[in-house]
Design a protein around this motif. Structure first.
Motif, PDB file in Angstrom:
ATOM      1  N   GLU A 141      94.593  17.050 106.465  1.00  0.00           N
ATOM      2  CA  GLU A 141      95.086  18.701 106.094  1.00  0.00           C
ATOM      3  C   GLU A 141      95.200  19.644 107.061  1.00  0.00           C
ATOM      4  O   GLU A 141      95.027  20.903 106.779  1.00  0.00           O
ATOM      5  CB  GLU A 141      93.061  18.995 105.453  1.00  0.00           C
ATOM      6  CG  GLU A 141      92.620  17.769 104.592  1.00  0.00           C
ATOM      7  CD  GLU A 141      91.441  17.836 104.008  1.00  0.00           C
ATOM      8  OE1 GLU A 141      90.368  18.245 105.108  1.00  0.00           O
ATOM      9  OE2 GLU A 141      90.849  17.783 103.154  1.00  0.00           O
TER      10      GLU A 141
ATOM     11  N   SER B  41      91.336  14.103 107.596  1.00  0.00           N
ATOM     12  CA  SER B  41      91.254  15.649 108.119  1.00  0.00           C
ATOM     13  C   SER B  41      92.988  16.109 108.776  1.00  0.00           C
ATOM     14  O   SER B  41      93.076  16.875 109.023  1.00  0.00           O
ATOM     15  CB  SER B  41      90.374  15.127 109.040  1.00  0.00           C
ATOM     16  OG  SER B  41      89.080  15.471 109.124  1.00  0.00           O
TER      17      SER B  41
ATOM     18  N   LYS C 144      97.304  12.916 101.639  1.00  0.00           N
ATOM     19  CA  LYS C 144      95.883  13.230 101.075  1.00  0.00           C
ATOM     20  C   LYS C 144      95.371  12.731 100.186  1.00  0.00           C
ATOM     21  O   LYS C 144      94.057  12.172 100.366  1.00  0.00           O
ATOM     22  CB  LYS C 144      96.207  14.809 101.772  1.00  0.00           C
ATOM     23  CG  LYS C 144      94.614  14.884 101.062  1.00  0.00           C
ATOM     24  CD  LYS C 144      94.512  17.003 101.085  1.00  0.00           C
ATOM     25  CE  LYS C 144      93.217  17.604 100.758  1.00  0.00           C
ATOM     26  NZ  LYS C 144      93.407  19.458 100.867  1.00  0.00           N
TER      27      LYS C 144
ATOM     28  N   GLU D 259     100.599  16.469 101.301  1.00  0.00           N
ATOM     29  CA  GLU D 259      99.283  16.195  99.748  1.00  0.00           C
ATOM     30  C   GLU D 259      98.951  14.632  99.361  1.00  0.00           C
ATOM     31  O   GLU D 259      98.261  14.217  98.637  1.00  0.00           O
ATOM     32  CB  GLU D 259      99.865  17.091  99.101  1.00  0.00           C
ATOM     33  CG  GLU D 259      99.490  18.068  99.364  1.00  0.00           C
ATOM     34  CD  GLU D 259     100.359  20.165  98.776  1.00  0.00           C
ATOM     35  OE1 GLU D 259     101.242  19.690  97.924  1.00  0.00           O
ATOM     36  OE2 GLU D 259      99.478  21.088  98.595  1.00  0.00           O
TER      37      GLU D 259
ATOM     38  N   THR E 249      98.233  22.313 106.932  1.00  0.00           N
ATOM     39  CA  THR E 249      97.426  23.824 106.392  1.00  0.00           C
ATOM     40  C   THR E 249      98.213  24.662 107.721  1.00  0.00           C
ATOM     41  O   THR E 249      99.956  25.546 107.751  1.00  0.00           O
ATOM     42  CB  THR E 249      96.464  23.542 107.583  1.00  0.00           C
ATOM     43  OG1 THR E 249      95.243  23.657 106.757  1.00  0.00           O
ATOM     44  CG2 THR E 249      95.733  25.339 107.767  1.00  0.00           C
TER      45      THR E 249
END
Length: 414
Positions: free
Chosen positions: A221, A218, A66, A63, A225
């Motif tokens: 992410e 991307s 990101k 995170e 997930t």
């Protein structure tokens, strides 16, 4: 006949005793299995919690990456916006400069045409005057009606010549000026196009960086997930393991409650019959006699006179009279928490059996185990002896429950 009845009753009692012992053994085995299952489950729980902690840390790191990528992309977006504005401004300047060059070229072309026309017209007049400068021509010029007419004609010729020269110079100057302006505008256009080229390269570089960082974003992410799915799965596993542990603990509690109830009933029955009741277990823990070489008790539990200077007057166990060098056995499964020598206890061992129960073995001649060892009921942990405060070879055997020493003979018999 009486002898036969006694034998029958004795056989019945032995059978009942064997039945009770089998029941205790079966329940103890079940509880031991449940405790082993709990230990295994707790190990699995620990590993699952560690994996979840690691997954949480990895998710947190992803995170951060990101967020860093998103911030970088936002920064590039700002730079791209400024670059595109600069390109748009330069394109406007280039368009205006190209328009100015076109206008200058038009004026230059027009001036060139007018200069050519003026030059041609002047040449026609010069040719005419030259051709008419012969005798006949001069004669015609001097055939004026009067001197004033002659002068007027001569002035006219002079003015025409001056006009031609003036216009020709004007057109030449205009042509030179427009040529200079065109050159300057062309140079300015070249500079603008060079600047635009640099900005185009910067835009392409920024776009490439943005696309690369967008790809990283991307990927982050997708990984986040994946980590979230793993965390969710691990949380489910942890909840399942905790539930299984709770069920095993409830099962153990139920079996221990049944054992306590049965022991209480047996104690009351023994008291009613005037007999001494010997417990076979503490909850799920059943004990065995620690000294198979002897069943002779030389000192019981409780108050006594000190047998030797330094010995306790409140005896916290029982003394089993036995010669030096005989096997001392673990009374139940457990973990060795002490295996050392002291001046009072001599060579001694303490074993924790879980369930707040522990046993102590003192005055041994030799210790056959070590701290941290997992022992089984009946394992040899040492040899009997006469070390420490002792009046002769024996084994001091103590039992501690819930932090307090109790009479071992209430739980174990030779």
């Amino acid at each position: 006949m009486k002898k036969r009845i006694v034998l029958i009753l004795l056989a019945a009692l032995m059978a009942l005793s064997q039945s009770c012992l089998c029941t205790y053994a079966t329940e103890a085995d079940e509880i031991a299995k449940s405790r082993k299952t709990i230990l295994d489950s707790k190990e699995k729980l620990k590993k699952a919690q560690e994996k979840k902690k690691q997954a949480d840390a990895e998710k947190k790191e992803l995170e951060k990456l990101k967020n860093d990528a998103a911030a970088y992309i936002s920064e590039i977006d700002g730079k791209l916006h400024n670059t595109e504005e600069g390109i748009a401004s330069l394109e406007a300047d280039i368009s205006a400069t190209e328009k100015a060059i076109a206008e200058v070229e038009a004026r230059h072309n027009e001036a060139s045409v007018r200069m050519a026309e003026q030059h041609s017209s002047m040449m026609v007049r010069i040719r005419y005057m030259y051709e008419n400068s012969t005798g006949d021509g001069l004669a015609k010029l001097f055939k004026s009606g009067s001197l004033g007419d002659l002068l007027n004609r001569m002035e006219y010729v002079r003015k025409i010549s001056a006009y031609d020269r003036k216009k020709l110079e004007e057109y030449k100057t205009l042509v030179a000026e427009t040529e200079q302006t065109k050159q300057e505008l062309s140079e300015a256009l070249s500079v603008l196009e060079g600047q635009k080229g640099l900005l185009d390269e910067e835009k392409a570089e920024l776009t490439g960086l943005q696309e690369a960082k967008q790809k990283d974003l991307s990927e982050y992410e997708a990984k986040i997930t994946s980590e979230e799915n793993e965390i969710e799965k691990l949380a489910g596993d942890i909840a399942g393991i905790q539930k299984a542990i709770k069920e095993e603990e409830n099962s153990i509690a139920a079996m221990e409650a049944a054992i306590r109830k049965r022991e209480e009933e047996a104690r009351k029955k023994a008291e009613a019959e005037g007999k001494t009741y010997v417990k076979k277990s503490v909850g799920s823990i059943s004990f065995t006699w620690p000294c198979p070489a002897s069943s002779r008790i030389t000192s019981t539990f409780g108050s006594r006179e000190a047998p030797v200077a330094g010995a306790s007057t409140s005896h916290k166990g029982i003394d089993i009279g036995v010669g030096t060098g005989n096997k001392v056995l673990a009374a139940a499964d457990g973990e060795v928490v002490i295996a050392t020598y002291s001046a009072s206890a001599g060579n001694y061992v303490m074993i924790s059996h879980g369930g707040d129960a522990a046993t102590v073995y003192m005055h041994m001649s030799e210790i056959k185990t070590s701290v941290g060892a997992e022992v089984k009921k009946g394992d040899v942990i040492g040899l009997s002896g006469n070390t420490g405060y002792s009046t002769g070879p024996h084994l001091h055997f103590g039992l501690r429950i819930d932090g307090s020493y109790v009479d071992p003979l209430g739980y174990v018999a030779p």
